[in-house]
Design a protein around this motif. Structure first.
Motif, short mmCIF file in Angstrom:
data_model
loop_
_atom_site.label_atom_id
_atom_site.label_comp_id
_atom_site.label_asym_id
_atom_site.label_seq_id
_atom_site.Cartn_x
_atom_site.Cartn_y
_atom_site.Cartn_z
N ARG A 91 0.81 -1.23 0.00
CA ARG A 91 0.00 0.00 0.00
C ARG A 91 0.84 1.28 0.00
O ARG A 91 0.29 2.38 -0.13
N LYS B 140 0.30 4.30 -2.37
CA LYS B 140 -1.05 4.44 -2.92
C LYS B 140 -1.98 5.14 -1.94
O LYS B 140 -1.86 4.97 -0.73
N ILE B 141 -2.90 5.88 -2.53
CA ILE B 141 -4.01 6.43 -1.72
C ILE B 141 -5.24 5.66 -2.15
O ILE B 141 -5.63 5.69 -3.32
N ILE B 142 -5.80 4.96 -1.20
CA ILE B 142 -6.94 4.09 -1.54
C ILE B 142 -8.17 4.94 -1.80
O ILE B 142 -8.49 5.86 -1.02
N THR B 143 -8.85 4.61 -2.89
CA THR B 143 -9.98 5.46 -3.27
C THR B 143 -11.32 4.71 -3.23
O THR B 143 -12.36 5.33 -3.44
N VAL B 144 -11.30 3.42 -2.98
CA VAL B 144 -12.58 2.69 -2.99
C VAL B 144 -13.49 3.20 -1.87
O VAL B 144 -12.99 3.59 -0.80
N LYS B 145 -14.78 3.15 -2.16
CA LYS B 145 -15.73 3.71 -1.19
C LYS B 145 -15.76 2.91 0.12
O LYS B 145 -16.10 3.43 1.17
N GLU C 161 -13.40 1.68 1.79
CA GLU C 161 -12.07 1.64 2.42
C GLU C 161 -12.14 1.33 3.93
O GLU C 161 -11.43 0.45 4.43
N GLY D 227 -7.84 0.92 -8.54
CA GLY D 227 -8.22 2.31 -8.83
C GLY D 227 -7.61 3.31 -7.88
O GLY D 227 -8.03 4.47 -7.83
N SER D 228 -6.63 2.87 -7.10
CA SER D 228 -6.04 3.79 -6.11
C SER D 228 -5.19 4.85 -6.80
O SER D 228 -4.74 4.67 -7.94
N LYS D 229 -4.98 5.94 -6.05
CA LYS D 229 -4.20 7.04 -6.61
C LYS D 229 -2.74 6.86 -6.18
O LYS D 229 -2.46 6.61 -5.00
N THR E 217 0.91 7.83 -5.17
CA THR E 217 1.64 8.98 -4.62
C THR E 217 3.03 9.07 -5.25
O THR E 217 3.78 9.99 -5.02
#
Lengths: 640, 303
Positions: free
Chosen positions: A456, A459-464, A466, A527-529, A531
């Motif tokens: 992880r 990454k910035i987790i973007t799933v709803k 989370e 689908g994470s963003k 960094t």
């Protein structure tokens, strides 16, 4: 790489499978002929009773016709030796060292093709052509390294054979009289493996595309089938010496080679060694990558070898996770075969060597976690996970403290008196198996947590979902850990045979965190963003020493456990059947044995350096291209 | 402080609480801007662990184990501080500053260190080499491996397969290991006791006539003669003794006593007489049953 149809892939797999089956079938035929021969001999024995003597198998307890000579009763003078200075005057030291080197290289050349097979298949299945080529080049490089090691293995095997014939002639005569057909099959398999290996290596470039590439990948599978069967046959000799079967109490062969082969410890040893080889092979490749990383002259090289080290470490540690369970099964079967052997190993004469083993296993887990912590630093955004390092280290340390506490304490008489008995009332309870199971599962789980955090890191987790995902992960680890600890405590209150079974739910809990935990983690990262990308090559030098520590610990562990496995027979060549009457039948002191092991470890690493250097002479040009590609930053997690 | 039956858990809890106290204090100090630098922090953690293992953990653990534990703590501290580049640099800074004498204070520290450290190393070398008259450390094998078979009173027993002939249920059928727990809370001295319980009672009588003087009436190795020996006799109520062994191992051990221990058991340090000279094999089996019944442990089995 050209796309080929699914039908052709299936066809190539089937055809290769058929070839392998046909080859192996012809090799295993002799095993089936022996029982038939035995049946015929039984029939003949019934018809002409006085001619064939029947005797009882010491392990399977079945009757069989006596088909061999009893073990000879040897005297000290029956062991010819060279008048070398001590300790080389001991035949067993010579055999020990040569066998150890042979096993090291044998393990390496059996493990590397497994990695090559996996990496080549990953390359084939990777859609990104750049990454696909990168994996393919890595697999090719690994085979190249193992090719020289393969020759060294064969040479050491020959040396071992000659040493047995000249230093332990009567013992070898007896063993070869039993395993005669197996030894021939072994030689044939070696030939088949060599042929496949050369085809696999030299055909790499010519079979690089389309259908031919799939055939090439299948050849990798075939190579591993040959290698594994080869290893299993050799294992049968060692396991027979520990847990003989297929002979009567005088050691006379009873006509059924399958019974000799399929002795009590054969399969546990097979499983343990296959997994162990993979761990060892991964460790050696990781050390190679670390060495190259430290010697790298530019960022491109650093990036390539950093990536290679990560892949090798990932494979070694992935294989390490099931290894304690395979070891547990082996020990259970040892105890089941002979209580005496089990106690000698775990509670008696050799128990302290198991403590050294515990220390080395702990070193593996610490090295892995440390490497991952350092690896986080090559990713921007990892800072938010670094605060968990202290908790992971604390849990691992507490588990390791339990793991290494011995049952038999070393102490002065005054300390013994102060304790008030042989068992310490507080830490004495950590010395038994129930506590150890809880400890090792905890160490595995903390390593899994480290890996999930590593995945992880950038990454910035973007799933709803989370929050729910994190909650599920935390709950799963909490339940698995509590379940593991509770079962470790409960194990003190139940019969030993039930306690042994408790390891199953403990393992299930650990593997659940591994597989389900990884699955949830990967799903959350979809689908994470980013960094930032993994900046290969920007890892601390310290982390590379952790890879060395990993590899050297594996090597030491193999030397240690090999010695333990062999010396548990005490003064027997073949346990309770063939007595070792050589002047060196005594068990060495722990210090002396540890020195011999360490010498073997050092000799192996010198050998390995030579092999790597040889590989380097030819590989420089071929790898240059791959390095350029490897310097490209990629995403964290998994093998990329 | 140490509660019987919970001691190992207590130790782990003490370590956990100490760790969380350290983390909590560190957090508060960081919040108020008075964070302790990495180097003294490492020293504090080390000293904290040393204090727990040396002074909180009682009875004291053997020095060999204490050094092992502290070696582990040292390694983990190193791993912790060097797991991030920031932590590692912070930890190294005072050491490098001292070596390079970046300020007059560091220069003084360096001067003192350069005198004190060689002296300490010199003293350590002297201390290591000077002849000592302390008792040597003993690597004693508590459970030496038994032979494959043993002969007791003319009868041969294969230890892997032999069974206790008195391990029977109320109907006289063999009672597999693990099934005897139903008898654990029953009274073998009841007048109607039969089968398993009857033999436990007989074993108990033999135990109290012969064994309890050393092994104690609670079977905890603290009988009236126990403290004349070092080590004191085996504590059967500890899960590390008979609970780890097959019934046949205990049978062999009782029959052969200290003098019958194999060579690998050296130094034997066992004062137990060879009970085969005083008890019949039947009596030894019955004593065996009583020991397991009283401690509520099950003998080890492998099936």
């Amino acid at each position: 790489m050209k796309a080929i149809s699914k039908r052709m892939r299936v066809w190539s797999l089937l055809s290769l499978g058929a070839v392998a089956t046909a080859l192996l079938l012809s090799l295993v035929m002799p095993f089936f002929s022996s029982p038939v021969m035995a049946d015929e001999a039984t029939k003949a024995a019934t018809e002409a009773a006085p001619k064939v003597e029947m005797a009882k198998d010491i392990y399977f307890k079945t009757e069989g016709p006596v088909s061999g000579q009893p073990v000879p009763e040897l005297k000290a003078t029956d062991y010819p030796s060279y008048n070398l200075p001590y300790p080389l005057s001991e035949n067993r030291i010579l055999i020990w060292s040569i066998a150890q080197q042979h096993l090291y290289f044998g393990s390496f050349v059996l493990a590397v093709p497994i990695f090559c097979m996996i990496i080549e298949l990953v390359g084939l299945l990777t859609k990104d052509p750049v990454m696909s080529k990168k994996y393919d080049d890595l697999a090719h490089l690994l085979v190249k390294i193992s090719l020289t090691a393969y020759s060294v293995t064969a040479i050491l095997g020959g040396l071992l054979l000659f040493s047995f014939i000249t230093l332990y002639p009567d013992f070898f005569k007896y063993i070869s009289s039993l395993f005669r057909p197996v030894m021939h099959i072994y030689a044939l398999l070696f030939l088949a493996e060599s042929g496949t290996l050369y085809l696999y290596y030299y055909g790499w470039d010519r079979m690089a595309h389309g259908f031919a590439k799939w055939v090439h990948a299948c050849m990798g599978v075939l190579l591993n089938v040959f290698g594994s069967v080869l290893m299993m046959l050799a294992n049968s000799w060692a396991s027979f010496m520990m847990s003989p079967a297929g002979v009567d109490e005088k050691g006379r062969y009873l006509g059924n080679i399958w019974a000799v082969l399929h002795n009590a410890l054969w399969n546990p040893l097979n499983v343990h060694r296959i997994i162990g080889n993979m761990v060892f092979g991964g460790g050696i490749v990781a050390a190679y990558a670390a060495y190259k990383f430290l010697a790298a002259r530019n960022m491109e090289e650093k990036a390539y070898y950093d990536w290679m080290g990560y892949i090798a470490m990932f494979m070694a540690v992935g294989s390490l996770i099931p290894l304690p369970f395979a070891g547990y099964w082996l020990m259970r079967e040892v105890y089941g075969f002979r209580q005496q052997m089990g106690i000698t190993l775990m509670g008696g004469l050799l128990a302290w060597l198991f403590i050294i083993q515990a220390v080395l296993i702990g070193a593996l887990f610490f090295s892995t976690n440390y490497y991952l912590f350092n690896g986080m630093e090559r990713m921007r955004g990892a800072e938010k996970y670094q605060k968990y390092i202290k908790y992971i280290l604390f849990l691992t340390t507490a588990a390791f403290l339990v793991w290494l506490t011995p049952h038999t304490l070393v102490m002065r008489p005054a300390e013994l008196k102060a304790i008030g008995g042989q068992q310490h009332p507080v830490i004495g309870n950590f010395g038994v198996m129930s506590a150890k199971n809880g400890a090792v599962n905890t160490m595995i789980m903390t390593t899994i947590i480290s890996f999930l955090l590593y995945q992880r890191s950038n990454k910035i987790i973007t799933v709803k979902w989370e929050a729910w995902g994190n909650a599920a992960l935390m709950a799963m680890f909490a339940v698995a850990l509590v379940n593991n600890w509770w079962l470790a405590i409960y194990g003190y209150f139940i019969p030993a045979n039930v306690r042994v079974g408790l390891s199953v739910p403990q393992v299930v809990g650990t593997l659940t965190t591994l597989f389900i935990g990884s699955a949830i983690n990967i799903a959350m990262m979809r689908g994470s963003k980013l960094t930032g990308l993994i900046e290969w090559g920007k890892i601390s030098v310290r982390s590379q020493y952790a890879l060395f520590a990993l590899a050297v610990s594996f090597t030491w562990l193999m030397a240690l456990m090999g010695y333990i496995r062999s010396s548990v027979r005490l003064f027997w060549h073949v346990m309770e059947v063939f007595r070792d009457n050589s002047p060196w039948a005594f068990t060495h002191t722990i210090g002396f044995a540890a020195n011999v092991m360490s010498m073997n470890v050092m000799a192996f690493w010198l050998f390995v350096l030579f092999v790597f250097w040889l590989g380097e002479l030819t590989s420089k040009h071929a790898v240059a291209e791959a390095r350029k590609e490897a310097a490209r930053p990629v995403m964290a997690g998994g093998s990329e | 402080m140490w509660i019987e039956g919970y001691k190992p858990i207590e130790l782990l809890l003490i370590l956990t609480i100490a760790t969380f106290i350290y983390i909590g204090i560190n957090y508060v100090l960081q919040k108020i801007g008075k964070r302790i630098p990495a180097f003294p922090q490492a020293l504090l953690i080390w000293l904290g662990a040393w204090s727990i293992f040396k002074y909180v953990l009682t009875p004291p653990i053997p020095s060999a184990l204490l050094y092992t534990y502290m070696g582990l703590v040292t390694l983990v501290i190193f791993l912790f501080i060097s797991s991030t580049e920031k932590g590692w640099s912070e930890f190294k800074r005072p050491i490098l500053n001292t070596v390079m004498a970046v300020t007059p204070v560091y220069k003084s520290v360096r001067s003192v260190s350069f005198v004190v450290l060689p002296l300490l190393i010199g003293y350590g070398t002297y201390d290591f080499n000077v002849p000592k008259f302390d008792e040597p450390i003993e690597l004693r094998t508590v459970h030496p491996a038994p032979p494959a078979s043993t002969t007791v009173r003319g009868q041969n027993f294969t230890l892997q397969t032999a069974r206790n002939p008195y391990r029977v249920d109320d109907k006289g059928e063999y009672l597999p290991v693990g099934k005897e727990d139903k008898y654990f809370k029953q009274n073998p001295f009841a007048p109607d006791a039969k089968g398993y319980l009857l033999y436990v009672k007989e074993g108990g009588s033999i135990f109290f006539q012969n064994c309890h003087f050393c092994h104690g009436d609670n079977l905890n190795g603290r009988g009236m003669f126990a403290f004349a020996f070092n080590p004191i006799p085996a504590n059967f109520s500890d899960p590390g003794t008979i609970a780890q062994l097959q019934e046949t191992f205990v049978f062999w051990r009782i029959a052969k006593g200290g003098p019958g221990l194999p060579r690998e058991g050296f130094p034997w340090a066992s004062a137990m007489p060879p009970w085969e000279e005083h008890l019949t094999t039947d009596e030894i089996w019955k004593v065996n049953m009583f020991e397991y019944w009283h401690t509520e442990f099950f003998p080890r089995t492998w099936d």
